[in-house]
Write an enzyme that holds these catalytic residues in place. Sequence first.
Site, PDB file in Angstrom:
ATOM      1  N   SER A 217     -76.351 -25.495  33.241  1.00 52.11           N
ATOM      2  CA  SER A 217     -76.588 -25.153  34.643  1.00 52.11           C
ATOM      3  C   SER A 217     -77.747 -24.172  34.773  1.00 52.11           C
ATOM      4  O   SER A 217     -78.551 -24.258  35.698  1.00 52.11           O
ATOM      5  CB  SER A 217     -75.324 -24.578  35.275  1.00 52.11           C
ATOM      6  OG  SER A 217     -75.040 -23.317  34.720  1.00 52.11           O
ATOM      7  N   ARG A 221     -80.782 -25.523  36.981  1.00 53.18           N
ATOM      8  CA  ARG A 221     -81.009 -24.852  38.261  1.00 53.18           C
ATOM      9  C   ARG A 221     -82.490 -24.510  38.414  1.00 53.18           C
ATOM     10  O   ARG A 221     -83.120 -24.822  39.419  1.00 53.18           O
ATOM     11  CB  ARG A 221     -80.180 -23.571  38.332  1.00 53.18           C
ATOM     12  CG  ARG A 221     -80.393 -22.796  39.620  1.00 53.18           C
ATOM     13  CD  ARG A 221     -79.620 -21.500  39.645  1.00 53.18           C
ATOM     14  NE  ARG A 221     -78.197 -21.718  39.471  1.00 53.18           N
ATOM     15  CZ  ARG A 221     -77.517 -21.413  38.379  1.00 53.18           C
ATOM     16  NH1 ARG A 221     -78.128 -20.860  37.364  1.00 53.18           N
ATOM     17  NH2 ARG A 221     -76.228 -21.633  38.305  1.00 53.18           N
ATOM     18  N   ASN A 225     -85.075 -26.626  40.976  1.00 57.58           N
ATOM     19  CA  ASN A 225     -85.758 -25.939  42.060  1.00 57.58           C
ATOM     20  C   ASN A 225     -87.260 -26.090  41.963  1.00 57.58           C
ATOM     21  O   ASN A 225     -87.942 -26.383  42.950  1.00 57.58           O
ATOM     22  CB  ASN A 225     -85.399 -24.447  42.046  1.00 57.58           C
ATOM     23  CG  ASN A 225     -84.169 -24.155  42.865  1.00 57.58           C
ATOM     24  OD1 ASN A 225     -84.220 -24.150  44.080  1.00 57.58           O
ATOM     25  ND2 ASN A 225     -83.052 -23.948  42.192  1.00 57.58           N
TER      26      ASN A 225
END
Lengths: 281, 156
Positions: A217, A221, A225
Amino acid sequence: MASTNAPTTTEYIQHHLQNLVVGFHPEHGFGIAHGAQEAAEMGFWALHLDSLFWSIALGSLFIWIFKSAAEKATSGVPGGVQNFVEMIVEFVDSNVRETFHGKSEVVAPLALTIFIWVFLMNLMDLIPVDFIPRAAEAIGIPYMKVVPTTDVNITLGLSLSVFALMIYYSFKMKGASGFFKELAFQPFNSPNFIVQLLFVPVNLLLEGVSLLAKPISLALRLFGNLYAGELIFILIALLPFYAQWLLSVPWAIFHILVITLQAFIFMMLTIVYMSMAHESH
Amino acid sequence: MNLNLTLLGQAISFAIFVIFCMKYVWPPIMGALRERQAKIAESLAAAEQGEQRREEAEAEIATMLQDAKAQAAEIVAAAQKRANELVEESKSTARSEGERLKAAAHSEIEQEVISAREALRKQVGSIAIDGARKILGTEINADSHARVIDDLVGQI
């Protein structure tokens, strides 16, 4: 109109999302991959030269700036660069102090390196999407992806290093048995031995997944993004040149927030994970 | 987004950067920050101490000023008293001097009066003798009649 433009638009986007891959191709031998197909065929034993180049260059820039400030650091009145560097160092230090309560020489410099390095790598996103790739093309480099954090290898490389440190400190601080207990006797436990024994595999599964989810994660992440942000910049770049600023300026201003926030989140989660590895529950 | 060796390269460079940061960047900066913190704390304490000292000095000055004022008032009062005394003293000496002068003048006047009276008496004696001589037409022996004349003079 759309049908005639579609292939070139697709090509344009694909070109922008293609790394400069060097590796051993089963048919063409050692060399630079031309296109995503060849890059995929090279398999695991290939390098993204552009990602690595920008990542190491920006890391070196970080080290250079901070090293020169560290050399000049005195208790006297600080100058401009030194003041800025000290502000960042204090910011990172206060965050580490608030979250990480153990004693470690590693965590604070680790957090600082992550924060600045990831921030600088994210910052490359604000350079107009065509500047560096066009310049690279002019000197004969076919592909150039300038934002290292839009490469999942880079973010995974960071997060897996953090994960390795987590495992290392878990073993070091709690011992193998302590670490196993943490994985096996949580979140369900019971005073009854038989019931507890039944809970162990469930706990191991749950905790194992949550442990493995941390680095994944963490990497995805940041990658997600920045990849999305970069993609939107590329799409904006498809507009006529006189209309681009209408979208690219607001998006860039918004993106300043995103890149800082993502760097901060990566740093904070690293500190939190390190703190979890150091403290027994 | 294929996974490949880049991952490992990134991990290695990450490790190198972190170690470098840990060895050469973090400790000197933190050291300087701590040192400066201590220095600022020291200066603040010194400033506070200076302020305290200033306040003490001010209080001391105030008491000294009060003392000086009281002393000055005392001196002024004493001087006034002394001046009054001097005035009284000079008044009394002047008075006594005046009286003495007056007395001296009085006695002198008396003396003059006495001597004038004496001279007048003698003149009157000689005038009386002259008169008597003219009246009698004879020589009066001043010596032989001195006693009578003196008697007459004494009666004037």
